[in-house]
Write an enzyme that holds these catalytic residues in place. Structure first.
Site, mmCIF file in Angstrom:
data_model
loop_
_atom_site.group_PDB
_atom_site.id
_atom_site.type_symbol
_atom_site.label_atom_id
_atom_site.label_comp_id
_atom_site.label_asym_id
_atom_site.label_seq_id
_atom_site.Cartn_x
_atom_site.Cartn_y
_atom_site.Cartn_z
ATOM 1 C CE LYS A 44 36.960 30.853 39.983
ATOM 2 N NZ LYS A 44 35.905 31.689 40.606
ATOM 3 C CG ASP A 111 43.954 43.324 36.519
ATOM 4 O OD1 ASP A 111 44.205 44.081 37.463
ATOM 5 O OD2 ASP A 111 44.740 43.144 35.566
ATOM 6 C CG HIS A 153 51.171 40.092 35.786
ATOM 7 N ND1 HIS A 153 51.918 40.230 34.645
ATOM 8 C CD2 HIS A 153 50.303 39.056 35.559
ATOM 9 C CE1 HIS A 153 51.516 39.318 33.752
ATOM 10 N NE2 HIS A 153 50.561 38.600 34.288
ATOM 11 N N GLY A 161 47.352 42.466 37.237
ATOM 12 C CA GLY A 161 47.198 41.129 36.683
ATOM 13 C C GLY A 161 46.911 40.049 37.711
ATOM 14 C CG ASP A 188 51.665 33.122 33.169
ATOM 15 O OD1 ASP A 188 50.980 33.765 32.350
ATOM 16 O OD2 ASP A 188 51.261 32.806 34.298
ATOM 17 C CG HIS A 190 49.109 36.671 30.874
ATOM 18 N ND1 HIS A 190 48.485 35.569 31.438
ATOM 19 C CD2 HIS A 190 48.156 37.332 30.170
ATOM 20 C CE1 HIS A 190 47.213 35.564 31.086
ATOM 21 N NE2 HIS A 190 46.985 36.624 30.319
ATOM 22 C CG ASP A 276 48.381 31.666 32.043
ATOM 23 O OD1 ASP A 276 49.525 31.196 31.859
ATOM 24 O OD2 ASP A 276 48.184 32.812 32.494
ATOM 25 C CE1 TYR A 315 44.123 33.084 36.314
ATOM 26 C CE2 TYR A 315 45.081 32.908 34.128
ATOM 27 C CZ TYR A 315 45.101 33.426 35.417
ATOM 28 O OH TYR A 315 46.122 34.274 35.792
#
Length: 440
Positions: A44, A111, A153, A161, A188, A190, A276, A315
């Site tokens: 978002k 994604d 990513h 990603g 992050d 990830h 995240d 998120y």
């Protein structure tokens, strides 16, 4: 029952130098919050608008240089990405969804769907990080903030990603104009695979990622992934487990980064502050409070090295905006002026029922045992043990001559930098990294 909020980052740490003023530049385009990924997509962009509203409500905009960044043009994007890939991104809209999904050459997963405004959004995020990096290169800023960036990513010719263009790589290339060594730090949840992959074969950039590893996207980033060729040893990965708590995270972060900073001595640092990794994130499995996350920004600030702070994942939008607001205060050095009670702003109703500047940890179990974390650190020390201190060319060497790709080799070149950039954008990327140099 949720645990009590974590304490603020310790102010007695000599690295923090909290009272020292920094010249902070804040890069924000008001259009960023108007973009939207497809319906129900977890990413978002509106979260940046919420963070900006909070930053303004706390009166911080008057304590920074506020800059509307220039959007990246195609030439800037092809300093890393291929011409073919950028042309493809320009052509994609929500209407030609089938063309996107059928063309696995540029997107292997589902994604990164196409949507109207995708390319404009990519030029905005890339432009934010490039502009912020440029403010550090020119000496206009000590710390540059670009929360719209951090999309770590994206690959050279592939979306991945939720990321279509890798603004971080582009920002680092800008920093390499003036600095022999750049350190990239990623918190992050990830793994920062796109940035690591881009610089995997060079010692000019060291990448250090703290992330969840296991059955988790993108599935890369083991402690044994250390780089290749000239870059062997210059990728540091800290794979972590579910439930990571403030105490374990902050101690591990300071231990690893403290040693890396002492050994690598970068001329500039890029901190990817993906949110995240916070407790309660919709896609995350860590258990960090806002203060635990912000302790990383406070620690990096204390080294008094040019610092680029970018966003990333996150998120649960109200927690993302809270955390990036607080970390903006960390960058300025005004956390003692920030009330825990949220000031009135246009998104205040989003933050009920407590209306506090906080992200609390919860009662999730931390599977990062002391033995596991210590084992990871020992492997990292072993990977670094035989590496030379402060590798690669010094700035004086970088300024001795410019080099241009002539198809199969590099030649000395005295033409202006704009012309050099045009030719560099067509060169093999491993060579771009090796010889992307300053204006001199």
């Amino acid at each position: 029952m949720p645990r009590s909020p974590s304490p603020s980052p310790p102010l007695d740490d000599p690295h923090l130098q909290r009272s020292t003023k920094r010249r902070v530049s804040y890069f924000y385009d008001p259009d960023v919050g108007g973009f939207a990924y497809p319906y129900q997509h977890p990413m978002k962009p509106h979260r940046m608008r919420m963070a900006h509203a909070l930053i303004g409500a706390y009166g911080m905009l008057g304590q920074m240089q506020v800059v509307r960044p220039k959007r990246a043009d195609e030439l800037q994007l092809t300093r890393f990405h291929t011409d073919e890939y950028i042309e493809f991104l320009k052509s994609i809209t929500a209407e030609n969804y089938m063309e996107w999904t059928a063309n696995k050459k540029f997107c292997q997963t589902d994604d990164c769907p196409p949507w109207d405004g995708l390319f404009d959004f990519a030029t905005l995020t890339a432009g934010s990080s490039i502009s912020a990096a440029h403010s550090l290169v020119t000496g206009h800023s000590d710390i540059a903030i670009a929360w719209a960036g951090g999309l770590h990513h994206a690959k050279r010719a592939e979306a991945s990603g939720f990321c279509y263009v890798n603004d971080i790589v582009l920002g680092i290339l800008e920093l390499l104009r003036a600095h022999a060594r750049v350190l990239y730090v990623d918190i992050d949840i990830h793994h920062g695979d796109g940035v690591e992959e881009a610089f995997y074969t060079t010692d000019r950039v060291m990448t250090c990622s703290f992330h969840k590893f296991g059955d988790f996207f993108p599935g890369t980033g083991t402690v044994g992934d250390v780089g290749k060729g000239r870059g062997k040893g210059y990728a540091v990965n800290v794979p972590l487990r579910d439930g990571l708590s403030d105490e374990k995270f902050v101690e591990t972060f300071k231990s690893v980064i403290g040693r890396v900073m002492e050994w690598y001595r970068p001329g500039a640092v890029v901190l990817q502050g993906g949110a995240d990794s916070l407790a309660g994130d919709k896609l995350g499995v860590f258990n960090l409070s806002m203060n635990g996350h912000a302790a990383c920004a406070a620690y990096m600030r204390g080294f008094n090295v040019p610092l680029l702070m970018v966003g990333g994942g996150g998120y649960t939008v109200k927690n993302v905006s809270r955390t990036w607001t607080y970390e903006t205060a960390v960058a300025i050095g005004c956390t003692d002026q920030i009330s825990p009670d949220l000031p009135d702003n246009e998104y205040l109703e989003w933050f009920g029922p407590r209306y506090k500047l906080e992200v609390l940890c919860n009662n999730q179990e931390d599977y990062n045992t002391t033995e596991y974390v210590e084992g990871i650190k020992q492997k990292i020390w072993e990977n670094m043990r035989d590496l030379p201190h402060a590798p690669s060319a010094g700035v004086s060497e970088l300024q001795e001559g410019r080099r241009t790709w002539r198809g199969d080799d590099w030649e000395e070149e005295d033409s202006d930098m704009d012309d050099l950039d045009k030719r560099i954008s067509r060169a093999p990327f491993s060579l771009i990294i090796k010889y992307h140099i300053s204006d001199g």
